[in-house]
Design a protein around this motif. Structure first.
Motif, PDB file in Angstrom:
ATOM      1  N   ASP A 282      24.926 -19.264 -17.067  1.00 49.43           N
ATOM      2  CA  ASP A 282      24.282 -19.588 -15.801  1.00 49.43           C
ATOM      3  C   ASP A 282      23.383 -18.449 -15.336  1.00 49.43           C
ATOM      4  OD1 ASP A 282      23.978 -21.358 -13.450  1.00 49.43           O
ATOM      5  OD2 ASP A 282      24.903 -19.650 -12.421  1.00 49.43           O
ATOM      6  N   GLN A 283      23.822 -17.213 -15.517  1.00 46.04           N
ATOM      7  CA  GLN A 283      22.992 -16.069 -15.131  1.00 46.04           C
ATOM      8  C   GLN A 283      21.737 -16.006 -16.000  1.00 46.04           C
ATOM      9  OE1 GLN A 283      25.609 -12.724 -15.465  1.00 46.04           O
ATOM     10  NE2 GLN A 283      26.463 -13.010 -13.431  1.00 46.04           N
ATOM     11  N   LYS A 284      21.875 -16.208 -17.308  1.00 43.07           N
ATOM     12  CA  LYS A 284      20.718 -16.196 -18.204  1.00 43.07           C
ATOM     13  C   LYS A 284      19.742 -17.325 -17.861  1.00 43.07           C
ATOM     14  CE  LYS A 284      21.825 -12.766 -20.805  1.00 43.07           C
ATOM     15  NZ  LYS A 284      21.077 -11.530 -20.801  1.00 43.07           N
ATOM     16  N   LYS A 285      20.284 -18.488 -17.549  1.00 41.40           N
ATOM     17  CA  LYS A 285      19.454 -19.638 -17.202  1.00 41.40           C
ATOM     18  C   LYS A 285      18.727 -19.374 -15.891  1.00 41.40           C
ATOM     19  CE  LYS A 285      20.075 -24.411 -15.927  1.00 41.40           C
ATOM     20  NZ  LYS A 285      21.048 -25.459 -15.755  1.00 41.40           N
ATOM     21  N   HIS A 286      19.417 -18.773 -14.934  1.00 38.70           N
ATOM     22  CA  HIS A 286      18.820 -18.485 -13.633  1.00 38.70           C
ATOM     23  C   HIS A 286      17.712 -17.435 -13.765  1.00 38.70           C
ATOM     24  CE1 HIS A 286      18.477 -18.067  -9.341  1.00 38.70           C
ATOM     25  NE2 HIS A 286      18.657 -16.764  -9.454  1.00 38.70           N
ATOM     26  N   ILE A 287      17.946 -16.404 -14.576  1.00 37.13           N
ATOM     27  CA  ILE A 287      16.939 -15.365 -14.785  1.00 37.13           C
ATOM     28  C   ILE A 287      15.719 -15.956 -15.482  1.00 37.13           C
ATOM     29  CG2 ILE A 287      16.429 -13.258 -16.086  1.00 37.13           C
ATOM     30  CD1 ILE A 287      19.328 -12.385 -15.509  1.00 37.13           C
TER      31      ILE A 287
ATOM     32  N   GLY B  96      35.907 -19.239 -21.849  1.00 32.91           N
ATOM     33  CA  GLY B  96      34.988 -20.337 -21.531  1.00 32.91           C
ATOM     34  C   GLY B  96      34.372 -20.177 -20.152  1.00 32.91           C
ATOM     35  N   LEU B  97      35.187 -19.798 -19.189  1.00 32.03           N
ATOM     36  CA  LEU B  97      34.664 -19.564 -17.842  1.00 32.03           C
ATOM     37  C   LEU B  97      33.664 -18.418 -17.824  1.00 32.03           C
ATOM     38  CD1 LEU B  97      37.641 -19.886 -15.354  1.00 32.03           C
ATOM     39  CD2 LEU B  97      35.478 -21.079 -15.280  1.00 32.03           C
ATOM     40  N   LEU B  98      34.009 -17.341 -18.489  1.00 35.69           N
ATOM     41  CA  LEU B  98      33.104 -16.193 -18.527  1.00 35.69           C
ATOM     42  C   LEU B  98      31.811 -16.544 -19.257  1.00 35.69           C
ATOM     43  CD1 LEU B  98      35.670 -13.338 -19.152  1.00 35.69           C
ATOM     44  CD2 LEU B  98      34.532 -13.942 -17.015  1.00 35.69           C
ATOM     45  N   ALA B  99      31.895 -17.361 -20.297  1.00 37.82           N
ATOM     46  CA  ALA B  99      30.694 -17.790 -21.009  1.00 37.82           C
ATOM     47  C   ALA B  99      29.818 -18.675 -20.125  1.00 37.82           C
ATOM     48  CB  ALA B  99      31.074 -18.534 -22.292  1.00 37.82           C
TER      49      ALA B  99
ATOM     50  N   MET C   2      24.637 -24.955 -12.337  1.00 36.00           N
ATOM     51  CA  MET C   2      25.943 -24.341 -12.213  1.00 36.00           C
ATOM     52  C   MET C   2      26.993 -25.363 -11.808  1.00 36.00           C
ATOM     53  SD  MET C   2      27.032 -20.973 -10.164  1.00 36.00           S
ATOM     54  CE  MET C   2      27.470 -21.451  -8.534  1.00 36.00           C
ATOM     55  N   ALA C   3      26.602 -26.529 -11.411  1.00 31.46           N
ATOM     56  CA  ALA C   3      27.550 -27.469 -10.858  1.00 31.46           C
ATOM     57  C   ALA C   3      28.523 -28.026 -11.886  1.00 31.46           C
ATOM     58  CB  ALA C   3      26.802 -28.612 -10.182  1.00 31.46           C
ATOM     59  N   PHE C   4      28.036 -28.447 -13.048  1.00 27.67           N
ATOM     60  CA  PHE C   4      28.896 -29.209 -13.946  1.00 27.67           C
ATOM     61  C   PHE C   4      30.158 -28.485 -14.406  1.00 27.67           C
ATOM     62  CE2 PHE C   4      29.999 -30.245 -18.363  1.00 27.67           C
ATOM     63  CZ  PHE C   4      30.662 -31.418 -18.102  1.00 27.67           C
ATOM     64  N   PRO C   5      30.088 -27.344 -15.101  1.00 29.37           N
ATOM     65  CA  PRO C   5      31.353 -26.791 -15.617  1.00 29.37           C
ATOM     66  C   PRO C   5      32.281 -26.305 -14.513  1.00 29.37           C
ATOM     67  CG  PRO C   5      29.533 -25.331 -16.147  1.00 29.37           C
ATOM     68  CD  PRO C   5      28.955 -26.552 -15.513  1.00 29.37           C
ATOM     69  N   PHE C   6      31.713 -25.800 -13.429  1.00 28.76           N
ATOM     70  CA  PHE C   6      32.563 -25.259 -12.377  1.00 28.76           C
ATOM     71  C   PHE C   6      33.199 -26.357 -11.533  1.00 28.76           C
ATOM     72  CE2 PHE C   6      29.471 -21.734 -13.037  1.00 28.76           C
ATOM     73  CZ  PHE C   6      30.348 -20.962 -13.764  1.00 28.76           C
ATOM     74  N   ASP C   7      32.457 -27.429 -11.268  1.00 25.53           N
ATOM     75  CA  ASP C   7      33.053 -28.540 -10.533  1.00 25.53           C
ATOM     76  C   ASP C   7      34.149 -29.202 -11.343  1.00 25.53           C
ATOM     77  OD1 ASP C   7      29.991 -29.643  -8.905  1.00 25.53           O
ATOM     78  OD2 ASP C   7      31.429 -28.083  -8.394  1.00 25.53           O
TER      79      ASP C   7
END
Length: 99
Positions: A86-91, A78-81, A1-6
């Protein structure tokens, strides 16, 4: 989760801070920022379509007004995607850890 949000925090920190409210969750902050940008882009598009003279006055041409709606809406989507991914990856990673 770090890259796009940072990266977004470096470019547009005021949007994330403005929409964060009292929540300390990064996901909630960026979901609000994404929805805000998307809604602002849609609002620009509606205003440019309904009031083209005002959009021309504000952006010097109707094309620039529509380009700004594209930018705002695209950044919001883009943010919502990124949040969705991230949620799909985490699950998926938590499912793999249980087996």
């Amino acid at each position: 989760m770090a890259f796009p949000f940072d990266l977004l925090d470096l470019v547009l920190p005021e949007i994330a801070t403005w929409m964060a409210g009292k929540s300390s969750s990064e996901k909630r902050r960026f979901r609000r920022a994404g929805l805000g940008l998307l809604l602002l882009g849609v609002l620009f598009a509606v205003c440019a379509f309904v009031f083209p003279k005002v959009a021309t006055w504000a952006f010097n041409s109707l094309e620039w007004a529509y380009f700004m709606t594209f930018l705002f809406s695209g950044c919001g989507l883009g943010l919502l995607a990124c949040i969705w991914y991230d949620q799909k990856k985490h699950i998926k990673s938590s499912d793999e850890g249980q087996t």
